[in-house]
Design a protein around this motif. Structure first.
Motif, PDB file in Angstrom:
ATOM      1  N   HIS A   1       2.990   7.081  -6.957  1.00  0.00           N
ATOM      2  CA  HIS A   1       2.205   7.902  -7.103  1.00  0.00           C
ATOM      3  C   HIS A   1       2.626   9.264  -6.938  1.00  0.00           C
ATOM      4  O   HIS A   1       2.508  10.164  -7.705  1.00  0.00           O
ATOM      5  N   TYR A   2       3.358   9.339  -5.852  1.00  0.00           N
ATOM      6  CA  TYR A   2       3.972  10.688  -5.262  1.00  0.00           C
ATOM      7  C   TYR A   2       5.044  11.055  -6.351  1.00  0.00           C
ATOM      8  O   TYR A   2       5.051  12.256  -6.938  1.00  0.00           O
TER       9      TYR A   2
ATOM     10  N   GLU B   1       8.887   1.079 -10.781  1.00  0.00           N
ATOM     11  CA  GLU B   1       8.740  -0.197 -10.478  1.00  0.00           C
ATOM     12  C   GLU B   1       8.718  -0.543  -9.110  1.00  0.00           C
ATOM     13  O   GLU B   1       9.668   0.199  -8.379  1.00  0.00           O
ATOM     14  N   CYS B   2       7.825  -1.178  -8.523  1.00  0.00           N
ATOM     15  CA  CYS B   2       7.879  -1.698  -7.054  1.00  0.00           C
ATOM     16  C   CYS B   2       8.174  -3.340  -6.961  1.00  0.00           C
ATOM     17  O   CYS B   2       7.682  -4.086  -7.566  1.00  0.00           O
ATOM     18  N   PHE B   3       8.941  -3.409  -5.876  1.00  0.00           N
ATOM     19  CA  PHE B   3       9.188  -4.892  -5.398  1.00  0.00           C
ATOM     20  C   PHE B   3       9.141  -4.956  -4.116  1.00  0.00           C
ATOM     21  O   PHE B   3       9.287  -4.225  -3.133  1.00  0.00           O
TER      22      PHE B   3
ATOM     23  N   GLU C   1       6.079  14.501 -13.200  1.00  0.00           N
ATOM     24  CA  GLU C   1       5.367  15.190 -14.291  1.00  0.00           C
ATOM     25  C   GLU C   1       5.273  16.682 -13.962  1.00  0.00           C
ATOM     26  O   GLU C   1       5.148  17.415 -15.008  1.00  0.00           O
ATOM     27  N   MET C   2       4.823  17.108 -12.669  1.00  0.00           N
ATOM     28  CA  MET C   2       4.961  18.221 -12.460  1.00  0.00           C
ATOM     29  C   MET C   2       6.092  19.239 -12.907  1.00  0.00           C
ATOM     30  O   MET C   2       5.960  20.481 -13.157  1.00  0.00           O
ATOM     31  N   ASN C   3       7.313  18.658 -12.913  1.00  0.00           N
ATOM     32  CA  ASN C   3       8.298  19.350 -12.838  1.00  0.00           C
ATOM     33  C   ASN C   3       9.195  19.020 -14.413  1.00  0.00           C
ATOM     34  O   ASN C   3      10.024  19.158 -14.771  1.00  0.00           O
TER      35      ASN C   3
ATOM     36  N   VAL D   1       0.728  -1.307  -0.010  1.00  0.00           N
ATOM     37  CA  VAL D   1      -0.084  -0.165   0.100  1.00  0.00           C
ATOM     38  C   VAL D   1       1.004   1.303  -0.001  1.00  0.00           C
ATOM     39  O   VAL D   1       0.619   2.123  -0.643  1.00  0.00           O
ATOM     40  N   PHE D   2       1.934   1.289   0.814  1.00  0.00           N
ATOM     41  CA  PHE D   2       2.879   2.447   1.003  1.00  0.00           C
ATOM     42  C   PHE D   2       3.646   2.589  -0.545  1.00  0.00           C
ATOM     43  O   PHE D   2       3.671   3.635  -0.862  1.00  0.00           O
ATOM     44  N   SER D   3       4.068   1.346  -1.016  1.00  0.00           N
ATOM     45  CA  SER D   3       4.759   1.496  -2.309  1.00  0.00           C
ATOM     46  C   SER D   3       3.842   2.268  -3.300  1.00  0.00           C
ATOM     47  O   SER D   3       4.441   3.050  -4.199  1.00  0.00           O
TER      48      SER D   3
END
Length: 235
Positions: free
Chosen positions: A19-20, A35-37, A26-28, A12-14
């Motif tokens: 997303h963050y 990728e998440c492991f 994208e904003m910058n 869930v935190f990953s």
């Protein structure tokens, strides 16, 4: 394209961190792939970490913790500066142990806004003028990747032809390709790598580089080379 890995058993935190990162990049104005492991050891299998620019490591995980993973990555990557390591933790008392592994920064899970400055510093550093280090017999030499025109195999050596001279390292061209493939280097035949940004002309069987050198495209590599060249053109 900047490549990020998140290694954390908390799925869930990953996803929240992914997303963050994506939103911030994208904003910058940066393109990002994340990728998440959730299994810590998976980032070490077949040196998978080498494909990433930045690895976010949870310090506390079952089986093997982030500090031990960072130690392993530091040993395996040798003189390469990437991937940069950022520790992610909810246990601030572990920070002092983690400092011994020379991470780029820390992020508190409860304060993802801590990531903003760190992330932009990393993006600017990676996008500005990437550096590649080689051992040329006199010590470590730092080469700007944008100035490397091509790399040739000569027996047990690789030869780097750059805008600033020619440099030789005792190493395998296969090793160099693993390092440089993500930096727009293509392989036209078994004994050569070329910087796609220095291609002046590309014909069916040969390439003319910016320094006037001619590099052959072998029959065995022709299909894969054309596919990678097309992908680079599309990017």
């Amino acid at each position: 394209m900047l490549k990020f890995a998140i290694v954390d058993d908390d799925i869930v935190f990953s996803e929240e961190l992914k997303h963050y990162i994506m939103q911030s990049c994208e904003m910058n104005g940066y393109d990002a792939d994340v990728e998440c492991f959730d299994i810590a050891n998976s980032i070490l299998e077949e040196n998978l970490f080498e494909k990433f620019d930045i690895v976010f490591l949870d310090i506390e995980m079952p089986q093997i913790n982030g500090i031990d993973i960072a130690d392993r990555i530091n040993k395996l990557r040798g003189d390469n500066v990437v991937p940069y390591i950022v520790f992610v933790t909810s246990k601030e008392h572990l920070v002092f142990d983690a400092l011994k592994k020379f991470p780029f920064s820390f992020v508190r899970k409860s304060q993802l806004s801590d990531l903003d400055g760190c992330l932009m510093n990393l993006c600017k550093r990676l996008s500005a003028s990437p550096i590649y280090s080689i051992k040329d017999g006199r010590g470590i030499r730092m080469l700007e990747i944008k100035n490397i025109i091509r790399v040739d195999k000569q027996r047990n050596y690789t030869v780097f032809y750059t805008k600033n001279g020619v440099f030789t390292e005792r190493s395998s061209i296969d090793e160099k390709y693993k390092d440089l493939a993500r930096c727009n280097f293509l392989r036209p035949h078994i004994g050569a790598l070329i910087n796609a940004n220095h291609i002046k002309e590309c014909k069916n069987e040969e390439i003319t580089m910016s320094d006037g050198s001619i590099v052959a495209i072998s029959r065995a590599y022709r299909k894969s080379f054309k596919e990678e060249f097309h992908k680079w053109m599309m990017r």
